[in-house]
Design a protein around this motif. Structure first.
Motif: not given
Length: 164
Positions: A61-64, A67-78, A80-88
């Motif tokens: 989780q911390q590896d994405v 991105l959300r914290d630094e850029l102030g956009s997107g969301q982090v969500r689980p 499957r067996d990993c984490w994704e940062w998603l900008v919609k």
């Protein structure tokens, strides 16, 4: 003074230096995806919209989350067996793609198509069909989309009557 000239201002007021844009481009080139989603949307004039999503996937989780914290956009969500940062958000996606485009290699063509989609207004059914065709072209460049994507430009042909 020179340093501030090389910074790009984010829609929410954040700025990032050139070196970070280059790093983001490499990160997304390697572990990211740029997608165009064709969605039914009853509030839209022609019943559909095309949205651009940008995402990056990592095992931890911390590896994405940075991105959300630094850029102030997107969301982090689980996922499957990993984490994704998603900008919609479309303005955030456009800002991000413009920021990384000069540095992108692997995803350069995908970024160009995504920006074309984001810039194009839908004033007619032909505009929508054209954008949906670009969405199909973008999906064809994504290895994981092949055989999985169900909403394509052909769906609009079947949904919209010939009189529109």
């Amino acid at each position: 003074m020179f340093y501030t000239l090389l910074r790009m201002v984010h829609p929410v007021g954040k700025t990032i230096p050139e070196v970070q844009k280059a790093y983001l481009a490499g990160f997304i080139d390697g572990d990211g995806a740029i997608m165009a989603l064709l969605e039914r949307h009853p509030a839209k004039r022609f019943g559909f919209r095309v949205r651009i999503w940008v995402k990056a996937t990592q095992l931890r989780q911390q590896d994405v989350a940075w991105l959300r914290d630094e850029l102030g956009s997107g969301q982090v969500r689980p996922s499957r067996d990993c984490w994704e940062w998603l900008v919609k958000d479309q303005s955030d996606a456009e800002w991000l793609l413009r920021a990384i485009r000069p540095f992108a290699r692997v995803k350069a063509q995908q970024i160009d198509i995504a920006l074309q989609i984001l810039e194009h207004r839908v004033d007619s059914i032909d505009d929508l069909k054209e954008i949906a065709g670009w969405a199909d072209a973008l999906a064809a460049l994504n290895v994981r989309s092949r055989g999985r994507r169900q909403n394509t430009a052909a769906m609009i042909q079947g949904f919209v009557s010939r009189n529109d």
